[in-house]
Design a protein around this motif. Structure first.
Motif, PDB file in Angstrom:
ATOM      1  N   GLN A 390      -3.499  88.756 -25.392  1.00 15.70           N
ATOM      2  CA  GLN A 390      -4.473  89.819 -25.589  1.00 15.70           C
ATOM      3  C   GLN A 390      -3.841  91.132 -26.036  1.00 15.70           C
ATOM      4  OE1 GLN A 390      -7.832  89.367 -25.319  1.00 15.70           O
ATOM      5  NE2 GLN A 390      -7.476  87.212 -24.836  1.00 15.70           N
ATOM      6  N   THR A 391      -2.644  91.432 -25.542  1.00 15.11           N
ATOM      7  CA  THR A 391      -2.046  92.750 -25.771  1.00 15.11           C
ATOM      8  C   THR A 391      -0.752  92.711 -26.574  1.00 15.11           C
ATOM      9  OG1 THR A 391      -0.766  92.682 -23.705  1.00 15.11           O
ATOM     10  CG2 THR A 391      -3.028  93.507 -23.572  1.00 15.11           C
ATOM     11  N   GLY A 392      -0.117  91.540 -26.672  1.00 12.90           N
ATOM     12  CA  GLY A 392       1.176  91.454 -27.331  1.00 12.90           C
ATOM     13  C   GLY A 392       2.348  91.768 -26.429  1.00 12.90           C
ATOM     14  N   VAL A 393       2.069  92.052 -25.166  1.00 16.33           N
ATOM     15  CA  VAL A 393       3.097  92.381 -24.174  1.00 16.33           C
ATOM     16  C   VAL A 393       2.921  91.475 -22.966  1.00 16.33           C
ATOM     17  CG1 VAL A 393       4.055  94.185 -22.685  1.00 16.33           C
ATOM     18  CG2 VAL A 393       3.124  94.781 -24.939  1.00 16.33           C
ATOM     19  N   PRO A 394       3.980  90.793 -22.529  1.00 14.46           N
ATOM     20  CA  PRO A 394       5.362  90.757 -23.043  1.00 14.46           C
ATOM     21  C   PRO A 394       5.442  90.109 -24.438  1.00 14.46           C
ATOM     22  CG  PRO A 394       5.227  89.880 -20.783  1.00 14.46           C
ATOM     23  CD  PRO A 394       3.839  89.974 -21.301  1.00 14.46           C
ATOM     24  N   GLN A 395       6.432  90.491 -25.178  1.00 14.22           N
ATOM     25  CA  GLN A 395       6.533  90.070 -26.569  1.00 14.22           C
ATOM     26  C   GLN A 395       6.892  88.595 -26.715  1.00 14.22           C
ATOM     27  OE1 GLN A 395       9.231  92.668 -28.638  1.00 14.22           O
ATOM     28  NE2 GLN A 395       7.903  94.461 -28.457  1.00 14.22           N
ATOM     29  N   GLN A 396       7.784  88.085 -25.851  1.00 13.37           N
ATOM     30  CA  GLN A 396       8.255  86.715 -26.027  1.00 13.37           C
ATOM     31  C   GLN A 396       7.139  85.684 -25.839  1.00 13.37           C
ATOM     32  OE1 GLN A 396      11.308  85.923 -27.220  1.00 13.37           O
ATOM     33  NE2 GLN A 396      10.379  83.890 -27.421  1.00 13.37           N
ATOM     34  N   PRO A 397       6.319  85.757 -24.779  1.00 11.51           N
ATOM     35  CA  PRO A 397       5.199  84.803 -24.684  1.00 11.51           C
ATOM     36  C   PRO A 397       4.239  84.901 -25.854  1.00 11.51           C
ATOM     37  CG  PRO A 397       5.583  85.853 -22.567  1.00 11.51           C
ATOM     38  CD  PRO A 397       6.432  86.574 -23.565  1.00 11.51           C
ATOM     39  N   ALA A 398       3.963  86.118 -26.314  1.00  4.99           N
ATOM     40  CA  ALA A 398       3.071  86.273 -27.469  1.00  4.99           C
ATOM     41  C   ALA A 398       3.671  85.639 -28.710  1.00  4.99           C
ATOM     42  CB  ALA A 398       2.785  87.760 -27.706  1.00  4.99           C
ATOM     43  N   ALA A 399       4.985  85.797 -28.900  1.00  6.60           N
ATOM     44  CA  ALA A 399       5.646  85.189 -30.054  1.00  6.60           C
ATOM     45  C   ALA A 399       5.641  83.669 -29.951  1.00  6.60           C
ATOM     46  CB  ALA A 399       7.086  85.707 -30.152  1.00  6.60           C
ATOM     47  N   ASN A 400       5.793  83.141 -28.744  1.00 10.58           N
ATOM     48  CA  ASN A 400       5.759  81.686 -28.567  1.00 10.58           C
ATOM     49  C   ASN A 400       4.390  81.117 -28.917  1.00 10.58           C
ATOM     50  OD1 ASN A 400       8.406  81.686 -27.701  1.00 10.58           O
ATOM     51  ND2 ASN A 400       7.877  81.774 -25.528  1.00 10.58           N
ATOM     52  N   VAL A 401       3.324  81.803 -28.507  1.00  4.82           N
ATOM     53  CA  VAL A 401       1.970  81.348 -28.844  1.00  4.82           C
ATOM     54  C   VAL A 401       1.753  81.388 -30.351  1.00  4.82           C
ATOM     55  CG1 VAL A 401      -0.494  81.871 -28.614  1.00  4.82           C
ATOM     56  CG2 VAL A 401       1.001  82.000 -26.610  1.00  4.82           C
ATOM     57  N   ALA A 402       2.205  82.470 -30.997  1.00  5.94           N
ATOM     58  CA  ALA A 402       2.044  82.578 -32.448  1.00  5.94           C
ATOM     59  C   ALA A 402       2.822  81.499 -33.180  1.00  5.94           C
ATOM     60  CB  ALA A 402       2.491  83.964 -32.906  1.00  5.94           C
ATOM     61  N   ARG A 403       3.979  81.101 -32.622  1.00  3.47           N
ATOM     62  CA  ARG A 403       4.790  80.068 -33.263  1.00  3.47           C
ATOM     63  C   ARG A 403       4.196  78.677 -33.058  1.00  3.47           C
ATOM     64  NH1 ARG A 403       8.680  77.027 -30.977  1.00  3.47           N
ATOM     65  NH2 ARG A 403       8.698  78.405 -29.149  1.00  3.47           N
ATOM     66  N   LEU A 404       3.693  78.399 -31.869  1.00  2.82           N
ATOM     67  CA  LEU A 404       3.174  77.070 -31.557  1.00  2.82           C
ATOM     68  C   LEU A 404       1.755  76.859 -32.067  1.00  2.82           C
ATOM     69  CD1 LEU A 404       4.520  76.707 -27.902  1.00  2.82           C
ATOM     70  CD2 LEU A 404       5.430  75.652 -29.977  1.00  2.82           C
ATOM     71  N   ALA A 405       0.984  77.938 -32.205  1.00  3.59           N
ATOM     72  CA  ALA A 405      -0.396  77.823 -32.679  1.00  3.59           C
ATOM     73  C   ALA A 405      -0.633  78.842 -33.783  1.00  3.59           C
ATOM     74  CB  ALA A 405      -1.386  78.024 -31.531  1.00  3.59           C
ATOM     75  N   PRO A 406       0.006  78.653 -34.945  1.00  4.20           N
ATOM     76  CA  PRO A 406      -0.168  79.624 -36.038  1.00  4.20           C
ATOM     77  C   PRO A 406      -1.617  79.670 -36.517  1.00  4.20           C
ATOM     78  CG  PRO A 406       0.952  77.630 -36.803  1.00  4.20           C
ATOM     79  CD  PRO A 406       0.885  77.527 -35.315  1.00  4.20           C
ATOM     80  N   GLY A 407      -2.111  80.852 -36.701  1.00  2.69           N
ATOM     81  CA  GLY A 407      -3.493  81.010 -37.128  1.00  2.69           C
ATOM     82  C   GLY A 407      -4.459  81.239 -35.992  1.00  2.69           C
ATOM     83  N   PHE A 408      -4.017  81.102 -34.745  1.00  3.07           N
ATOM     84  CA  PHE A 408      -4.914  81.321 -33.615  1.00  3.07           C
ATOM     85  C   PHE A 408      -5.145  82.813 -33.416  1.00  3.07           C
ATOM     86  CE2 PHE A 408      -5.216  82.257 -29.002  1.00  3.07           C
ATOM     87  CZ  PHE A 408      -6.498  81.756 -28.801  1.00  3.07           C
ATOM     88  N   GLU A 409      -6.398  83.184 -33.252  1.00  8.60           N
ATOM     89  CA  GLU A 409      -6.775  84.569 -33.022  1.00  8.60           C
ATOM     90  C   GLU A 409      -7.385  84.684 -31.624  1.00  8.60           C
ATOM     91  OE1 GLU A 409      -9.352  85.890 -36.082  1.00  8.60           O
ATOM     92  OE2 GLU A 409      -7.923  85.560 -37.713  1.00  8.60           O
ATOM     93  N   PRO A 410      -6.708  85.365 -30.707  1.00  9.65           N
ATOM     94  CA  PRO A 410      -7.227  85.491 -29.336  1.00  9.65           C
ATOM     95  C   PRO A 410      -8.542  86.252 -29.310  1.00  9.65           C
ATOM     96  CG  PRO A 410      -4.911  86.126 -29.467  1.00  9.65           C
ATOM     97  CD  PRO A 410      -5.406  86.000 -30.875  1.00  9.65           C
ATOM     98  N   PHE A 470      -8.227  75.386 -29.747  1.00  5.67           N
ATOM     99  CA  PHE A 470      -7.558  75.496 -31.047  1.00  5.67           C
ATOM    100  C   PHE A 470      -6.456  74.451 -31.186  1.00  5.67           C
ATOM    101  CE2 PHE A 470      -4.358  77.226 -33.930  1.00  5.67           C
ATOM    102  CZ  PHE A 470      -5.128  77.626 -35.007  1.00  5.67           C
ATOM    103  N   ALA A 471      -5.714  74.211 -30.103  1.00  9.08           N
ATOM    104  CA  ALA A 471      -4.563  73.315 -30.171  1.00  9.08           C
ATOM    105  C   ALA A 471      -4.937  71.857 -29.979  1.00  9.08           C
ATOM    106  CB  ALA A 471      -3.531  73.720 -29.117  1.00  9.08           C
TER     107      ALA A 471
END
Length: 571
Positions: A390-410, A470-471
């Motif tokens: 939702q917020t992009g913080v912490p950055q690492q979990p947000a980056a993992n979601v973006a990598r594993l589910a590209p195109g997903f919009e929370p 989505f996944a």
């Protein structure tokens, strides 16, 4: 010399679990997973595809087909239930949700059957606690009720139950009907009409749900156990043989019915004699049935002297042991190991309940602390990742979601968020209650495991549901494919697609799917990338031009090739 029962239980230890709390716990477990989600791949989507075909009259009821393909599981009743629900439901109810309604009822019946099955097993005289010299031991009805509460909590706490029990597949139907037959055999010495109805429905439903061999084994073993049982009621002894014969005749009828409907299939697949194969099966047995399996083993150890007394098997131990043994045997010898192991859970939960009166304080404390750390940690991870989405913080979990589910919009939804917050607060209260001072209850050691399992499942099905949809659904893949086609085609040919992919394109894309090489002359052809080499044998490649490739956004192993007919005839 018969050794006394290992259960030493005072009347104060069998106070009942508040019915309102137990009911809310079951509701919080049953409803999430049936509400608000898409059909998931692959078994869930496949089963729904056959239900949809039956509902619209595109296939025969006794031989369902999906684009000419028979189902992987030779079941009938689960597909009928979903199709009937879709036909009866009003137009404003989504077809996939309508198909899930009877399966929600099946899960509810499985919970009830587990509770009542454990209750009547605990009523067995050989399962009763030691009688005190000056009285004060637990009364039989109160003891049985407390044990049933513990059995239901153990059932809900099993980690492998959550996902498979919320899918619209034959596996859930098999679980329900196994539970009904388990209840029928457990209650038969005390009741007649309800167990008779449960036995007929359970054994017949199990066969019609694609498990005639398991139904035959359970029926045969159940008849033998009932025949050898030491009846608690003197008046029942003269009818004991008749009831055992009735179970045997019912089993024979079910076997003949399965033969008449051509439901028998040879599915034995012995595991490979390799360490990775056995290690995989071992891991499945360990986590899928946790925490029921260690408690069940403890029960068998502590009650080992009561397992067979005077040459007669004790019903409260042998009956669940037989049910669990048949399911574990099917797990080791069939391809769908997890769905076969699902059938062992009601019996394992009943066995786990009989460990509760024998647990020491140190063991109970170990269960509580392990459960507290495990489920609190899981809930924390779920919340942290959701906040990151939702917020992009912490950055690492947000980056993992973006990598594993590209195109997903929370997205943010207030009702699921509030539900998740309420569940988390309820968990905090439950932990506070458990670590506080309160009267002893034999079911207390399973409150945190069951509550933690419900908490994590509810969090996944509320704040994480958009990501899981989505996944785990085919909707994103179908939407991308429909954009490529630009307009709704008259039909689409398919080659190498799985049953779940075909069902997804028919449901999400409202496409009429045909097998490649048919006379349909469809303007588009969808081919699984792994089956591209066999395409020339199924279709004339000179009539098709490679248009584009499509990949599921969260599954790198799911690639589709889109072909366009060179000379279109209609679109």
């Amino acid at each position: 010399m018969n050794k006394p029962t290992p259960a030493i239980v005072a009347q104060g230890a069998v106070r009942r679990l508040p019915r309102t709390a137990l009911l809310l716990l079951c509701i919080a477990y049953v409803l999430p997973g049936f509400l608000g989600r898409e059909p998931w791949k692959s078994a869930d989507m496949t089963a729904f595809g056959y239900m949809a075909e039956l509902a619209r009259g595109a296939t025969a009821w006794l031989s369902p087909r999906l684009v000419g393909l028979p189902p992987d599981v030779d079941a009938l009743l689960p597909y009928w239930l979903g199709a009937w629900a879709m036909q009866i439901a009003p137009a404003w109810i989504a077809p996939d949700f309508a198909a899930r309604i009877p399966f929600g009822i099946l899960l509810t019946l499985a919970l009830l059957a587990t509770w009542y099955g454990t209750y009547y097993l605990a009523r067995n005289p050989e399962a009763q606690p030691v009688a005190f010299a000056f009285g004060g031991e637990a009364l039989p009805p109160d003891y049985a009720r407390a044990m049933a509460d513990g059995g239901l909590l153990a059932f809900i706490a099993c980690l492998g139950l959550a996902q498979l029990s919320h899918e619209t597949t034959p596996a859930l139907a098999q679980l329900c009907f196994t539970g009904l037959f388990f209840y029928a055999l457990a209650a038969l010495p005390y009741r007649k009409l309800a167990p008779a109805i449960g036995g007929v429905l359970g054994l017949t439903g199990l066969a019609l749900s694609g498990a005639p061999a398991i139904a035959t084994l359970l029926g045969t073993g159940g008849a033998l156990i009932h025949l050898l049982d030491r009846s608690p009621e003197p008046d029942n002894k003269k009818y004991q043989f008749l009831w055992a014969a009735g179970i045997a005749l019912l089993t024979l009828f079910v076997a003949l019915l399965a033969s008449l409907l051509d439901l028998w299939r040879w599915r034995i697949e012995l595991p490979e004699a390799s360490w990775p194969e056995w290690r995989s099966l071992g891991r499945l047995l360990l986590w899928f049935t946790w925490p029921a399996w260690p408690l069940a083993l403890w029960t068998l150890w502590r009650w080992r002297y009561q397992l067979v007394r005077g040459g007669v098997p004790s019903r409260h131990l042998v009956l669940p042991l037989w049910f669990a043994g048949v399911a574990v045997g099917a797990t080791l010898t069939t391809g769908s190991a997890d769905r076969s192991l699902l059938l062992a859970l009601p019996a394992m939960a009943a066995l786990a309940a009989f460990a509760l009166p024998t647990l020491g304080r140190s063991v109970a404390a170990l269960i509580d602390w392990f459960t507290l750390i495990f489920f609190s940690g899981c809930a924390l991870i779920i919340w942290v990742i959701w906040i990151a989405m939702q917020t992009g913080v912490p950055q690492q979990p947000a980056a993992n979601v973006a990598r594993l589910a590209p195109g997903f919009e929370p997205s943010f939804s207030l009702l699921p968020f509030l539900t998740a917050v309420a569940a988390t607060l309820a968990w905090a209260w439950l932990v506070k209650w458990r670590v506080g001072r309160h009267r002893a209850a034999i079911w207390k050691s399973l409150v945190l495991p069951a509550g933690g399992a419900v908490l994590c499942w509810l969090l996944l099905m509320t704040v994480w549901l958009p990501l899981l949809d989505f996944a785990r659904s085919y909707a994103p893949l179908v939407r991308r494919t429909m954009i490529v086609m630009q307009q709704q085609p008259s039909c689409v040919e398919a080659h190498g697609l799985s049953r779940s992919q075909i069902a997804a394109f028919q449901f999400h894309g409202h496409l009429l799917m045909k097998q490649a090489g048919s006379q349909a002359r469809c303007p588009w052809l969808i081919v699984d990338k792994d089956a591209a080499k066999t395409l020339p044998a199924a279709a004339d490649r000179t009539q098709w031009t490679m248009h584009s490739s499509m990949r599921h956004p969260s599954d790198r192993n799911e690639d589709l090739l889109i072909y366009k007919r060179t000379a279109q005839k209609g679109s």
